[in-house]
Design a protein around this motif. Structure first.
Motif, PDB file in Angstrom:
ATOM      1  N   ASN A 151      91.913  27.557 164.807  1.00  0.00           N
ATOM      2  CA  ASN A 151      91.020  28.048 163.783  1.00  0.00           C
ATOM      3  C   ASN A 151      91.593  27.699 162.410  1.00  0.00           C
ATOM      4  OD1 ASN A 151      89.295  29.400 165.702  1.00  0.00           O
ATOM      5  ND2 ASN A 151      90.920  30.922 165.904  1.00  0.00           N
ATOM      6  N   ARG A 152      90.727  27.559 161.446  1.00  0.00           N
ATOM      7  CA  ARG A 152      91.165  27.149 160.119  1.00  0.00           C
ATOM      8  C   ARG A 152      90.642  28.126 159.075  1.00  0.00           C
ATOM      9  NH1 ARG A 152      92.258  21.587 160.828  1.00  0.00           N
ATOM     10  NH2 ARG A 152      92.927  21.455 158.660  1.00  0.00           N
ATOM     11  N   GLY A 153      91.415  28.252 158.012  1.00  0.00           N
ATOM     12  CA  GLY A 153      90.994  29.167 156.953  1.00  0.00           C
ATOM     13  C   GLY A 153      91.342  28.625 155.581  1.00  0.00           C
ATOM     14  N   TRP A 154      90.657  29.158 154.596  1.00  0.00           N
ATOM     15  CA  TRP A 154      90.968  28.899 153.190  1.00  0.00           C
ATOM     16  C   TRP A 154      91.321  30.223 152.530  1.00  0.00           C
ATOM     17  CZ3 TRP A 154      91.624  24.295 150.868  1.00  0.00           C
ATOM     18  CH2 TRP A 154      91.074  23.156 151.458  1.00  0.00           C
ATOM     19  N   PHE A 155      92.368  30.192 151.734  1.00  0.00           N
ATOM     20  CA  PHE A 155      92.797  31.339 150.953  1.00  0.00           C
ATOM     21  C   PHE A 155      92.993  30.865 149.519  1.00  0.00           C
ATOM     22  CE2 PHE A 155      93.830  34.504 154.238  1.00  0.00           C
ATOM     23  CZ  PHE A 155      93.745  33.711 155.369  1.00  0.00           C
ATOM     24  N   ARG A 156      93.090  31.818 148.604  1.00  0.00           N
ATOM     25  CA  ARG A 156      93.355  31.458 147.215  1.00  0.00           C
ATOM     26  C   ARG A 156      94.264  32.498 146.570  1.00  0.00           C
ATOM     27  NH1 ARG A 156      87.262  32.355 144.667  1.00  0.00           N
ATOM     28  NH2 ARG A 156      87.270  34.644 144.726  1.00  0.00           N
TER      29      ARG A 156
END
Length: 122
Positions: free
Chosen positions: A33-38
């Motif tokens: 699974n892949r995610g984006w954070f900031r």
């Protein structure tokens, strides 16, 4: 050695768009699974969006719903974040991540990129 490399950040005016990419090399993450954070200056890292590896399942932070779209190309081992209607409060360093679990908790992710800067001017 596994690497996640983000690209596509930059400076954009409010209301504009950017498309971030995150390419994986080394050990394949096609089943992750892949995610984006900031992370904005002086703030904690926060969840932006996630996508499952084998289904169309996605999840978004409330602050970006309807404006951001996460997608993936498993053949290219790449995940994307299309960001539209950008606001100054979207300014941050954006990180991509990969992991076996699905969700918004950064502790679920096993590998991280170095980040790409997104700056939205008013």
């Amino acid at each position: 050695q596994v690497q996640l490399v983000e690209s596509g950040g930059g400076l954009v005016q409010a209301g504009g768009s950017l498309r971030l990419s995150c390419a994986a090399s080394g050990r394949t993450f096609s089943t992750y699974n892949r995610g984006w954070f900031r992370q904005a200056p002086g703030k904690e890292r926060e969840f932006v969006a996630a996508i499952a590896w084998s289904t169309p399942r996605t999840n978004y932070a409330d602050s970006v719903k309807g404006r951001f779209t996460i997608s993936r190309d498993n053949a290219k081992n790449t995940v994307y974040l299309q960001m539209n209607s950008l606001k100054p409060e979207d300014t941050a360093v954006y990180y991509c991540a990969a992991g076996k679990a699905f969700g918004g908790d950064p502790r679920m992710y096993d590998a991280w990129g170095r980040g790409t800067q997104v700056t939205v001017s008013s």
